[in-house]
Motif scaffolding. Structure first.
Motif, short mmCIF file in Angstrom:
data_model
loop_
_atom_site.label_atom_id
_atom_site.label_comp_id
_atom_site.label_asym_id
_atom_site.label_seq_id
_atom_site.Cartn_x
_atom_site.Cartn_y
_atom_site.Cartn_z
N LEU A 135 0.83 -1.20 0.00
CA LEU A 135 0.00 0.00 0.00
C LEU A 135 0.87 1.26 0.00
CD1 LEU A 135 -2.77 -1.12 2.51
CD2 LEU A 135 -2.54 -1.59 0.06
N ARG A 136 0.23 2.38 -0.27
CA ARG A 136 0.97 3.64 -0.41
C ARG A 136 1.69 4.05 0.86
NH1 ARG A 136 0.10 5.84 -5.23
NH2 ARG A 136 -1.76 5.19 -6.40
N ASP A 137 1.21 3.61 2.01
CA ASP A 137 1.88 3.95 3.27
C ASP A 137 3.02 2.99 3.60
OD1 ASP A 137 0.55 1.64 3.98
OD2 ASP A 137 -0.67 2.56 5.57
N ALA A 198 -8.91 -8.58 -1.48
CA ALA A 198 -8.14 -8.43 -0.24
C ALA A 198 -8.75 -7.41 0.71
CB ALA A 198 -6.70 -8.03 -0.58
N GLY A 199 -9.80 -6.72 0.25
CA GLY A 199 -10.48 -5.77 1.11
C GLY A 199 -9.81 -4.42 1.22
N VAL A 200 -9.08 -4.00 0.19
CA VAL A 200 -8.44 -2.68 0.18
C VAL A 200 -8.85 -1.95 -1.09
CG1 VAL A 200 -6.49 -3.45 1.57
CG2 VAL A 200 -6.32 -3.52 -0.92
N ALA A 201 -8.69 -0.63 -1.09
CA ALA A 201 -9.02 0.17 -2.26
C ALA A 201 -7.92 0.05 -3.30
CB ALA A 201 -9.21 1.63 -1.86
N ALA A 202 -8.31 -0.09 -4.54
CA ALA A 202 -7.33 -0.24 -5.62
C ALA A 202 -6.40 0.97 -5.68
CB ALA A 202 -8.04 -0.43 -6.95
N ASP A 203 -6.92 2.17 -5.39
CA ASP A 203 -6.10 3.38 -5.46
C ASP A 203 -5.01 3.39 -4.39
OD1 ASP A 203 -7.56 4.27 -7.58
OD2 ASP A 203 -8.82 5.65 -6.40
N ASP A 204 -5.17 2.57 -3.35
CA ASP A 204 -4.17 2.52 -2.28
C ASP A 204 -3.03 1.56 -2.60
OD1 ASP A 204 -5.45 4.35 -0.70
OD2 ASP A 204 -6.53 2.85 0.49
N VAL A 205 -3.16 0.76 -3.65
CA VAL A 205 -2.14 -0.24 -3.99
C VAL A 205 -1.03 0.43 -4.80
CG1 VAL A 205 -1.66 -2.40 -5.18
CG2 VAL A 205 -3.82 -2.10 -3.95
#
Length: 432
Positions: A135-137, A198-205
């Motif tokens: 993720l971006r973080d 996976a339960g995350v936003a695509a923009d965060d990948v």
């Protein structure tokens, strides 16, 4: 060296089957190993944190690698280590940076072959997709699409009449799996799908490390269920056995003469040259920091390493009944015959006579038979992390493992009791 062992309790092998099924990538294997060690009282330590010299079980995770160790009460800074080395990766197909592709009405995923995989074993199988998303973080999320998603279709024999006389597969043109229909191939579709799973936003990948896996569950095979078929036994079989042995050593208490260690490396199948591979500094750094955290200095580190022994545990070749001429005529390791000692005088394996004595003593203590493996003189010999570990850290290393068939296939085969015998030998080695 061989005998016919009695059938052992299959609890260990049953647990191995669960471990294999739930570990479709090195990252899942590491997470599952950590979970097992947590239940045995181990605690994770961060590489960026200051370490102390407290006793007990500890482990470090970096990517697809895990190093775990147990410091018994009264351990001196110069106490030697007993190390089980293994690797978490297996040959497979891995997703490329721009995965969305296709042609002629088929939507496909662009993949790259990883390691020395047997390409034909990936044909016409229902395949899942697993690995990790970054993720971006900077954090990571495990992903596992564990249902039929992909398929690499073989060309019909009507269009390749010579297929049974010698199948030839081009890694670029023939191994791209199908995952849907349509001509509207759009960049980002696959990762958006996996992110949703996976339960995350695509923009965060921001990045991914994804790979395909065969979906057939591990299973007992044969009239008497004396064989085990399953994926990724090279080399999750050894990772699982090593974790069991380390947990058993920790449960033995504080009477240990050594500090037991499990080192599960990534990237063995492509040379080990990474920060999580055996060529990297991870193991040496962890061992040194353990010495220094217990108040030791360079002299203590040198003394500890001089007394250290590593069993590099990786699968080896059982004699193949249909290709016996490919094996050394005097060395025929058999499934069900116990763990193997791997020898190569050209240092493709690190075993020498002293190492043989260490391994034989562990097997004798555990009450399990053992066998010897050596390649035929006219066949190239494979290698593993043993010689790398010996050369990089200057520690005595012995190459061992379990004899299997179909190595580097999407689905491999071993004796159903061999994993348990290996775990017992490793436990005896760590608690000597």
């Amino acid at each position: 060296m061989t005998s016919s062992p009695a059938r052992f309790d299959r609890g260990h092998t049953d647990d191995l089957m669960s471990f294999l099924a739930s570990s479709p990538s090195p990252y899942h294997a590491v997470a599952n190993t950590a979970e097992r060690l947590e239940k045995a009282g181990f605690a994770q330590v961060e590489e960026t944190a200051a370490w102390d010299g407290t006793t007990g079980g500890k482990y470090v995770i970096r990517g697809g690698a895990i190093i775990a160790w147990y410091v018994p009460e009264g351990a001196a800074p110069h106490t030697p280590f007993r190390i089980i080395g293994a690797h978490t990766d297996s040959p497979n197909l891995r997703v490329k940076p721009r995965p969305d592709t296709g042609a002629h009405g088929w939507r496909q995923v662009a993949v790259e072959t990883y390691g020395g995989t047997l390409l034909n074993t990936w044909l016409d199988r229902d395949l899942g997709l697993a690995g990790r998303l970054t993720l971006r973080d900077g954090s990571h999320v495990l992903a596992n699409v564990d249902r039929p998603l992909l398929r690499v279709p073989q060309l019909a024999i009507h269009l390749d009449r010579q297929a049974n006389d010698g199948l030839k597969l081009d890694r670029q043109r023939h191994m791209q799996p199908i995952w849907g229909l349509g001509d509207d191939v759009r960049d980002g579709d696959l990762i958006a799908f996996v992110a949703d799973e996976a339960g995350v936003a695509a923009d965060d990948v921001a990045g991914w490390d994804l790979m395909v896996h065969a979906l057939e569950a591990p299973a007992y095979l044969g009239r008497d269920r004396e064989l085990l078929a399953g994926p990724r036994m090279d080399n999750l079989l050894s990772v699982h056995a090593g974790a069991a042995a380390l947990a058993a050593a920790a449960a033995a208490g504080d009477g240990l003469s050594y500090i037991p260690v499990l080192a599960g490396f990534d990237h063995e199948e492509n040379g080990s040259e990474s920060d999580t591979g055996a060529q990297g500094p991870l193991l040496g750094t962890v061992l040194e920091r353990s010495v220094f955290a217990r108040g030791g200095g360079y002299e203590d580190r040198a003394r500890a390493f001089a007394g250290t022994v590593c069993l590099s545990s990786d699968t080896g070749h059982a004699v193949h009944p249909n290709y016996a001429e490919r094996h050394d005529p005097t060395h025929h390791p058999r499934a069900g015959g116990g763990p193997i000692l791997k020898v190569n005088v050209n240092q493709r394996y690190a075993t020498d006579g002293s190492g043989r004595a260490v391994f034989a003593a562990a097997c004798e203590k555990a009450g399990v038979p053992w066998q010897s493996f050596v390649s035929a003189n006219d066949m190239p010999c494979g290698t593993t992390i043993g010689p790398i570990t010996a050369a990089r850290h200057g520690i005595q290393t012995v190459d061992i493992g379990v004899a299997i068939l179909s190595m580097h296939s999407a689905r491999e085969l071993c004796g159903a009791d061999d994993p348990f015998m290996l775990a017992n030998a490793l436990t005896a080695f760590l608690t000597d």
